[in-house]
Each structure stands twice: as C-alpha cells, then as structure tokens.
Design a protein around this motif. Sequence first.
Motif, PDB file in Angstrom:
ATOM      1  N   UNK A  36       1.028  -1.247  -0.259  1.00 17.07           N
ATOM      2  CA  UNK A  36       0.045   0.034  -0.287  1.00 17.07           C
ATOM      3  C   UNK A  36       0.678   1.093  -0.037  1.00 17.07           C
ATOM      4  N   UNK A  37       1.947   0.931   0.203  1.00 19.19           N
ATOM      5  CA  UNK A  37       2.943   1.741   0.428  1.00 19.19           C
ATOM      6  C   UNK A  37       3.344   2.437  -0.424  1.00 19.19           C
ATOM      7  N   UNK A  38       3.803   1.725  -1.297  1.00 19.36           N
ATOM      8  CA  UNK A  38       4.650   1.676  -2.594  1.00 19.36           C
ATOM      9  C   UNK A  38       4.130   1.729  -4.264  1.00 19.36           C
ATOM     10  N   UNK A  39       3.052   0.690  -4.048  1.00 20.10           N
ATOM     11  CA  UNK A  39       2.285   0.508  -4.991  1.00 20.10           C
ATOM     12  C   UNK A  39       0.656   1.543  -4.879  1.00 20.10           C
ATOM     13  N   UNK A  40       0.548   1.995  -6.036  1.00 26.49           N
ATOM     14  CA  UNK A  40      -0.092   2.982  -6.471  1.00 26.49           C
ATOM     15  C   UNK A  40      -1.788   2.005  -7.673  1.00 26.49           C
ATOM     16  N   UNK A  76       3.264   1.323 -10.214  1.00 27.78           N
ATOM     17  CA  UNK A  76       4.102   2.311  -9.636  1.00 27.78           C
ATOM     18  C   UNK A  76       4.986   3.054 -10.099  1.00 27.78           C
ATOM     19  N   UNK A  77       4.586   4.240  -9.473  1.00 25.71           N
ATOM     20  CA  UNK A  77       4.726   5.353 -10.304  1.00 25.71           C
ATOM     21  C   UNK A  77       6.381   5.369 -10.335  1.00 25.71           C
ATOM     22  N   UNK A  78       7.700   4.559 -11.246  1.00 24.13           N
ATOM     23  CA  UNK A  78       8.380   5.030 -10.970  1.00 24.13           C
ATOM     24  C   UNK A  78      10.185   4.709 -12.321  1.00 24.13           C
ATOM     25  N   UNK A  79      11.172   5.232 -12.374  1.00 20.47           N
ATOM     26  CA  UNK A  79      11.484   5.423 -13.701  1.00 20.47           C
ATOM     27  C   UNK A  79      11.032   6.462 -15.076  1.00 20.47           C
ATOM     28  N   UNK A  80       9.672   7.660 -14.227  1.00 16.83           N
ATOM     29  CA  UNK A  80       9.741   8.074 -14.781  1.00 16.83           C
ATOM     30  C   UNK A  80      10.598   9.971 -14.223  1.00 16.83           C
TER      31      UNK A  80
END
Length: 159
Positions: A134-138, A155-159
Amino acid sequence: MPVSPDRAASGGPSSRLTNPSGPLQLLSEFVAVRRALSSLTTELANLPLTQEDLSSVELVIAEVLNNIVEHAYGGNADGQIALSWTFGATGLLFRVEDKGNPMPDCKLPPPYCFSRLRNRTRPPENGFGWLLIQRLAYNVVYRRHGSRNILTFRMPIGL
C-alpha cells in the motif's frame, strides 16, 4: 528492447514496453517466486530505473507473489501464477493472476494503521506485507473474475 529515459518520459506510444517474453508463469511455491523475481529484475534492468526503484519493485512483487503462494494456494505447489508488466508514461503497471482462493470478502485488506501497535509488546504476525504494498504501489485493484484472482497496480517509477 531498451527504452531511453527521454522517450519513456514523453509518454508516446513508442515508450510502452511490456515484458518481452510474455507473462512470467510460475508455480505456487516459494522457490519459484525467487526465480521469478530474478527473471523480473533481469528484464527490468534495461529500463531507466534506479537501484532504489528496482528494490521497491522487487519488494512489492515478492510480497504479492508470496501472499498468493501462502494464502491463495495454501501451500499447494500445483497452482499457477502469471505476472505481466507494462512500462509507460505513468511508470510500471503490473497484473498478477492466479486461480487460488479469493481474498476474504473478495476485497483488498483495509489500509494498515500503525496506531494498532501502540500498546503491543510484540508486533503482529501479519499485515506488514500489505502495508508495504500500500505504501509503494498505487491504484491497487483486486477483483475476482470467475475462478481467477486479478490484482493490478502501478508503481510510478522510472519517470
């Protein structure tokens, strides 16, 4: 095929990249989860992700897959799990499917609350995996479709 950070950030159609070998298929056993995590990190290594991003992905996917092995299949190693992902303008989108037991009441667990720990001498046995997810994924969505459990998240990463 690697995607340059500039193209990935642009969000254009050429920036979408899915797992090149198709969904990762694994049996519902802990050793298969470890192998799947290794395969996933190898496939994601060509994306514009930091080591911290990769660690977050590995942590979330490990929690999701281990929960399926332990709870959906109850230790039955014959169960099948499929993990697929897409990288695009909003980060990494994951889809995990299995045919194990549904989640209680066919719902995601409620958000974990640290206030439950105030008067405890020992931490609870369960719940921290979902707290991490819940803390790391949306946009975490669970649904039961026929005999299949489908969990999707971003996962809003690599942006």
